[in-house]
Design a protein around this motif. Structure first.
Motif, PDB file in Angstrom:
ATOM      1  N   THR A  14       0.839  -1.195   0.000  1.00  0.00           N
ATOM      2  CA  THR A  14       0.000   0.000   0.000  1.00  0.00           C
ATOM      3  C   THR A  14       0.878   1.250   0.000  1.00  0.00           C
ATOM      4  OG1 THR A  14      -0.127  -0.153   2.413  1.00  0.00           O
ATOM      5  CG2 THR A  14      -1.947  -1.103   1.142  1.00  0.00           C
ATOM      6  N   GLU A  15       0.347   2.331  -0.554  1.00  0.00           N
ATOM      7  CA  GLU A  15       1.138   3.554  -0.655  1.00  0.00           C
ATOM      8  C   GLU A  15       1.552   4.068   0.721  1.00  0.00           C
ATOM      9  OE1 GLU A  15       0.864   8.084  -2.532  1.00  0.00           O
ATOM     10  OE2 GLU A  15      -0.828   6.693  -2.722  1.00  0.00           O
ATOM     11  N   TYR A  16       0.630   4.048   1.657  1.00  0.00           N
ATOM     12  CA  TYR A  16       0.927   4.449   3.036  1.00  0.00           C
ATOM     13  C   TYR A  16       0.563   3.305   3.974  1.00  0.00           C
ATOM     14  CZ  TYR A  16       1.762   9.247   1.510  1.00  0.00           C
ATOM     15  OH  TYR A  16       2.285  10.363   0.902  1.00  0.00           O
ATOM     16  N   ALA A  17       0.973   3.417   5.222  1.00  0.00           N
ATOM     17  CA  ALA A  17       0.762   2.355   6.203  1.00  0.00           C
ATOM     18  C   ALA A  17      -0.723   2.070   6.393  1.00  0.00           C
ATOM     19  CB  ALA A  17       1.397   2.751   7.531  1.00  0.00           C
ATOM     20  N   LEU A  18      -1.016   0.839   6.773  1.00  0.00           N
ATOM     21  CA  LEU A  18      -2.390   0.457   7.068  1.00  0.00           C
ATOM     22  C   LEU A  18      -2.869   1.182   8.324  1.00  0.00           C
ATOM     23  CD1 LEU A  18      -2.155  -3.394   6.453  1.00  0.00           C
ATOM     24  CD2 LEU A  18      -2.989  -1.639   4.872  1.00  0.00           C
ATOM     25  N   ALA A  19      -4.153   1.321   8.447  1.00  0.00           N
ATOM     26  CA  ALA A  19      -4.727   1.996   9.607  1.00  0.00           C
ATOM     27  C   ALA A  19      -4.326   1.265  10.884  1.00  0.00           C
ATOM     28  CB  ALA A  19      -6.248   2.050   9.472  1.00  0.00           C
ATOM     29  N   GLY A  20      -3.869   2.017  11.869  1.00  0.00           N
ATOM     30  CA  GLY A  20      -3.474   1.428  13.141  1.00  0.00           C
ATOM     31  C   GLY A  20      -2.018   1.030  13.211  1.00  0.00           C
ATOM     32  N   ALA A  21      -1.298   0.969  12.082  1.00  0.00           N
ATOM     33  CA  ALA A  21       0.122   0.611  12.081  1.00  0.00           C
ATOM     34  C   ALA A  21       0.979   1.872  12.198  1.00  0.00           C
ATOM     35  CB  ALA A  21       0.458  -0.144  10.801  1.00  0.00           C
ATOM     36  N   ALA A  22       2.259   1.677  12.497  1.00  0.00           N
ATOM     37  CA  ALA A  22       3.191   2.803  12.520  1.00  0.00           C
ATOM     38  C   ALA A  22       3.179   3.482  11.157  1.00  0.00           C
ATOM     39  CB  ALA A  22       4.591   2.319  12.876  1.00  0.00           C
ATOM     40  N   GLU A  23       3.220   4.795  11.146  1.00  0.00           N
ATOM     41  CA  GLU A  23       2.954   5.546   9.914  1.00  0.00           C
ATOM     42  C   GLU A  23       4.005   5.337   8.824  1.00  0.00           C
ATOM     43  OE1 GLU A  23       4.848   9.825  11.437  1.00  0.00           O
ATOM     44  OE2 GLU A  23       2.737   9.667  10.889  1.00  0.00           O
ATOM     45  N   ARG A  24       5.161   4.777   9.153  1.00  0.00           N
ATOM     46  CA  ARG A  24       6.190   4.548   8.141  1.00  0.00           C
ATOM     47  C   ARG A  24       6.339   3.073   7.766  1.00  0.00           C
ATOM     48  NH1 ARG A  24      11.456   7.483  10.396  1.00  0.00           N
ATOM     49  NH2 ARG A  24      12.329   6.451   8.548  1.00  0.00           N
ATOM     50  N   SER A  25       5.575   2.204   8.427  1.00  0.00           N
ATOM     51  CA  SER A  25       5.726   0.764   8.186  1.00  0.00           C
ATOM     52  C   SER A  25       4.832   0.303   7.035  1.00  0.00           C
ATOM     53  CB  SER A  25       5.380  -0.018   9.453  1.00  0.00           C
ATOM     54  OG  SER A  25       4.006   0.120   9.765  1.00  0.00           O
ATOM     55  N   HIS A  26       5.357  -0.644   6.268  1.00  0.00           N
ATOM     56  CA  HIS A  26       4.619  -1.198   5.126  1.00  0.00           C
ATOM     57  C   HIS A  26       4.733  -2.716   5.138  1.00  0.00           C
ATOM     58  CE1 HIS A  26       3.994   2.569   2.744  1.00  0.00           C
ATOM     59  NE2 HIS A  26       4.974   2.964   3.534  1.00  0.00           N
ATOM     60  N   GLU A  27       3.657  -3.376   4.771  1.00  0.00           N
ATOM     61  CA  GLU A  27       3.673  -4.807   4.549  1.00  0.00           C
ATOM     62  C   GLU A  27       3.766  -5.056   3.046  1.00  0.00           C
ATOM     63  OE1 GLU A  27       0.352  -6.700   6.390  1.00  0.00           O
ATOM     64  OE2 GLU A  27       1.085  -6.316   8.440  1.00  0.00           O
ATOM     65  N   LEU A  60       6.690  -9.273   3.713  1.00  0.00           N
ATOM     66  CA  LEU A  60       7.930  -8.699   4.220  1.00  0.00           C
ATOM     67  C   LEU A  60       7.674  -7.301   4.764  1.00  0.00           C
ATOM     68  CD1 LEU A  60       8.561 -10.342   1.305  1.00  0.00           C
ATOM     69  CD2 LEU A  60      10.882  -9.975   2.102  1.00  0.00           C
ATOM     70  N   SER A  61       8.630  -6.809   5.541  1.00  0.00           N
ATOM     71  CA  SER A  61       8.491  -5.499   6.178  1.00  0.00           C
ATOM     72  C   SER A  61       9.384  -4.472   5.493  1.00  0.00           C
ATOM     73  CB  SER A  61       8.862  -5.607   7.663  1.00  0.00           C
ATOM     74  OG  SER A  61       8.831  -4.346   8.284  1.00  0.00           O
ATOM     75  N   TYR A  62       8.810  -3.305   5.246  1.00  0.00           N
ATOM     76  CA  TYR A  62       9.563  -2.195   4.649  1.00  0.00           C
ATOM     77  C   TYR A  62       9.231  -0.915   5.392  1.00  0.00           C
ATOM     78  CZ  TYR A  62      11.221   1.255   1.260  1.00  0.00           C
ATOM     79  OH  TYR A  62      11.867   2.307   0.670  1.00  0.00           O
ATOM     80  N   GLU A  63      10.246  -0.101   5.663  1.00  0.00           N
ATOM     81  CA  GLU A  63      10.037   1.162   6.367  1.00  0.00           C
ATOM     82  C   GLU A  63      10.333   2.325   5.428  1.00  0.00           C
ATOM     83  OE1 GLU A  63      11.738   3.644  10.246  1.00  0.00           O
ATOM     84  OE2 GLU A  63      11.928   1.462  10.172  1.00  0.00           O
ATOM     85  N   ALA A  64       9.339   3.174   5.210  1.00  0.00           N
ATOM     86  CA  ALA A  64       9.498   4.321   4.321  1.00  0.00           C
ATOM     87  C   ALA A  64      10.321   5.405   5.004  1.00  0.00           C
ATOM     88  CB  ALA A  64       8.138   4.857   3.910  1.00  0.00           C
ATOM     89  N   SER A  65      10.856   6.300   4.200  1.00  0.00           N
ATOM     90  CA  SER A  65      11.612   7.433   4.742  1.00  0.00           C
ATOM     91  C   SER A  65      10.651   8.545   5.135  1.00  0.00           C
ATOM     92  CB  SER A  65      12.620   7.936   3.713  1.00  0.00           C
ATOM     93  OG  SER A  65      11.941   8.417   2.557  1.00  0.00           O
ATOM     94  N   ALA A  66      11.188   9.588   5.736  1.00  0.00           N
ATOM     95  CA  ALA A  66      10.366  10.706   6.195  1.00  0.00           C
ATOM     96  C   ALA A  66      11.080  12.018   5.894  1.00  0.00           C
ATOM     97  CB  ALA A  66      10.078  10.590   7.689  1.00  0.00           C
ATOM     98  N   LEU A  67      10.294  13.082   5.776  1.00  0.00           N
ATOM     99  CA  LEU A  67      10.847  14.419   5.601  1.00  0.00           C
ATOM    100  C   LEU A  67      11.401  14.922   6.927  1.00  0.00           C
ATOM    101  CD1 LEU A  67       7.981  15.976   3.443  1.00  0.00           C
ATOM    102  CD2 LEU A  67      10.166  15.057   2.626  1.00  0.00           C
ATOM    103  N   ALA A  68      12.064  16.067   6.883  1.00  0.00           N
ATOM    104  CA  ALA A  68      12.586  16.667   8.119  1.00  0.00           C
ATOM    105  C   ALA A  68      11.464  16.994   9.089  1.00  0.00           C
ATOM    106  CB  ALA A  68      13.387  17.922   7.780  1.00  0.00           C
ATOM    107  N   THR A  69      10.273  17.217   8.564  1.00  0.00           N
ATOM    108  CA  THR A  69       9.121  17.518   9.414  1.00  0.00           C
ATOM    109  C   THR A  69       8.571  16.270  10.097  1.00  0.00           C
ATOM    110  OG1 THR A  69       7.614  17.244   7.545  1.00  0.00           O
ATOM    111  CG2 THR A  69       8.493  19.458   7.940  1.00  0.00           C
TER     112      THR A  69
END
Length: 504
Positions: free
Chosen positions: A182-195, A216-225
């Motif tokens: 999914t483009e963004y994390a599933l509802a209820g999951a950490a906002e940077r985590s992806h399945e 598998l688990s993938y963690e997206a990057s984040a902006l400075a904000t």
């Protein structure tokens, strides 16, 4: 202390080997304005993914398929060189079922899969098999996890889709996998985590869809904000995945990042390839690679062919049918592959290393063409020889009483000669013509046997020489070609005392 240093060096070497992309550069770009029309008056807009179609026999068509957000597929031809990219859209086919189409993957047999996301009306999260020529949705060959269906957010579904070998996912065994998240994390999951879901391509079945073989688990990057970037596209190399992340904010505009993700124990570690924002496109070291203006890039696909140790990557943006954006832009990149930094150029006193080129399949195609021309020349020579023999015979014209004429008729040996077989079997006239034909056959056989050797030689030539030590033995073992590792299998790794990765 010495043991600690050895372990640290070994870990560093393994980490370096886990990634293949060393650098990136921009080759060319093409911009089509907002509202660009093609074919029978269709408008090119909101492209979100692209994939090249497989070749047809010996013919490289350079045909590609794109999808737009409105539930449609677009086909076209792509011409990509080191200095130019030209995309010519040809056909537009709307899918016959409502879908917010976002990603596309193409099998070796030409089967096309399209990933979708939940949106207004009947549009839902799914992976569809489609007939591109007719826009017909054949069905859903894979079972979507209930968790993804229930917890994916509106307009944030399966944005990216690709086919990947098991090695790029840390999975053993042959065969390709259909990969998405999914483009963004599933509802209820950490906002940077992806399945990241992976289905075996061989399990595709519309009548009996199967669940993913692995998650598998993938963690997206984040902006400075702290705001996370969305995962919008995947593309597979031999041992790793390319992951395209994107974000837009009113303050910063578009931020595009390309990562290379390496699998290990059910999760991905990753390394930045480039970041593209208002300041330009820069590689992971911060060196500027292009001042081209950034936009909403959502799709990417590897271009077939290319030089050894390099892959070309085509990016495409979604113009959102917005006149304020730049339009639809195609950007051609070149990825430099190699586990280690390039070897410095040899000095004038050192002996230059001979470059080893990887066969790309062009040599044997040329040989086939030459062989065809040779066969044509043989047939032409046979016809000429037959005509010359008839001329030399100077057979008389039959006239008068047919009975008398036929009783005195005599045939010359040349009249009984079969020209086709005479041209192929050696004679004084045809022996020189057979030489090019035999040479072409030899060239074809040799060219088909060379590629594997050339690839192995290329790997050996690119690998730096390391001092003899336990570290060197581990690194050299890690540099073994993927084909050798596959032949060795898990048992081979066990014999060497290395762990066998398993995905639970």
């Amino acid at each position: 202390m010495r043991a600690t240093a050895v372990v640290a060096a070994l870990v560093a070497a393994v980490r370096v080997r886990a990634f293949d992309v060393y650098d990136v550069r921009v080759l060319a770009s093409q911009l089509l304005p907002v509202g660009y029309t093609f074919g029978d008056g269709n408008t090119l807009k909101e492209l979100s993914a692209c994939r090249f179609l497989p070749t047809i026999g010996l013919l490289e068509t350079n045909a590609a398929v794109f999808v737009d957000d409105n539930g449609a597929v677009v086909t076209g031809f792509v011409k990509a060189t080191d200095s130019k990219v030209h995309v010519e859209p040809m056909t537009y086919s709307a899918l016959d079922a409502p879908a917010d189409s976002e990603g596309v993957a193409v099998g070796a047999d030409g089967t096309v899969f399209v990933s979708t996301e939940m949106h207004d009306g009947d549009k839902k999260l799914d992976i569809l098999e489609v007939d591109v020529s007719k826009g017909r949705v054949i069905g859903s060959p894979f079972e979507i996890p209930s968790k993804a269906t229930a917890e994916s957010r509106r307009n944030m579904g399966f944005e990216g889709l690709t086919l990947a070998p098991g090695a790029a996912l840390g999975l053993s065994g042959a065969g390709a996998y259909v990969v998405t998240t999914t483009e963004y994390a599933l509802a209820g999951a950490a906002e940077r985590s992806h399945e990241v879901y992976a289905w075996a391509l061989a399990d595709a079945d519309i009548e009996d869809p199967q669940p993913p073989k692995a998650t598998l688990s993938y963690e997206a990057s984040a902006l400075a904000t702290g705001a996370p970037l969305g995962v919008v596209e995947f593309e597979a190399l031999e041992r790793t995945l390319l992951v395209l992340e994107r974000d837009y904010s009113a303050d910063l505009g578009n931020t595009i990042r390309l990562f290379e993700a390496s699998p290990a124990r059910g999760a991905f570690s990753k390394r930045l390839v480039f970041q593209w924002d208002a300041s330009g496109l820069k590689n992971r070291d911060g060196a500027e690679r292009s001042a081209l203006a950034v936009d909403n890039y959502e799709g990417m696909c590897l271009v077939p062919g290319g030089a050894s140790g390099r892959r070309r990557l085509l990016l495409v943006n979604d113009d959102n049918s917005n006149a304020a954006q730049i339009g639809t832009q195609f950007v051609l990149l070149e990825l430099e592959l190699g586990a280690f930094a390039p070897t410095p150029a040899p000095s004038s006193s050192s002996r230059p290393r001979r470059a080893v080129k990887e066969e790309s399949g062009g040599a044997w195609r040329v040989a086939v063409i030459v062989m065809g021309v040779g066969v044509g020349l043989l047939l032409l020579a046979a016809a000429a020889r037959y005509a010359l023999a008839r001329h030399r015979a100077r057979a008389p014209i039959i006239s008068g009483d047919p009975g008398v004429a036929l009783s005195n008729l005599r045939f010359n040996a040349a009249d009984l000669d079969i020209p086709f077989f005479s041209a192929w079997f050696p004679s004084k006239e045809t022996e020189p013509l057979l030489c090019p034909f035999v040479l072409c056959v030899v060239v074809i056989v040799v060219s088909r046997l060379r590629p594997a050797r050339c690839r192995d030689a290329t790997l050996s030539a690119q690998a730096p020489r390391l001092p003899a030590s336990p570290i060197r033995r581990q690194v050299v073992r890690a540099r073994r070609p993927a084909a050798v590792e596959r032949r060795a299998g898990g048992a081979g790794r066990a014999r060497r005392g290395l762990p066998v990765n398993k995905i639970l």
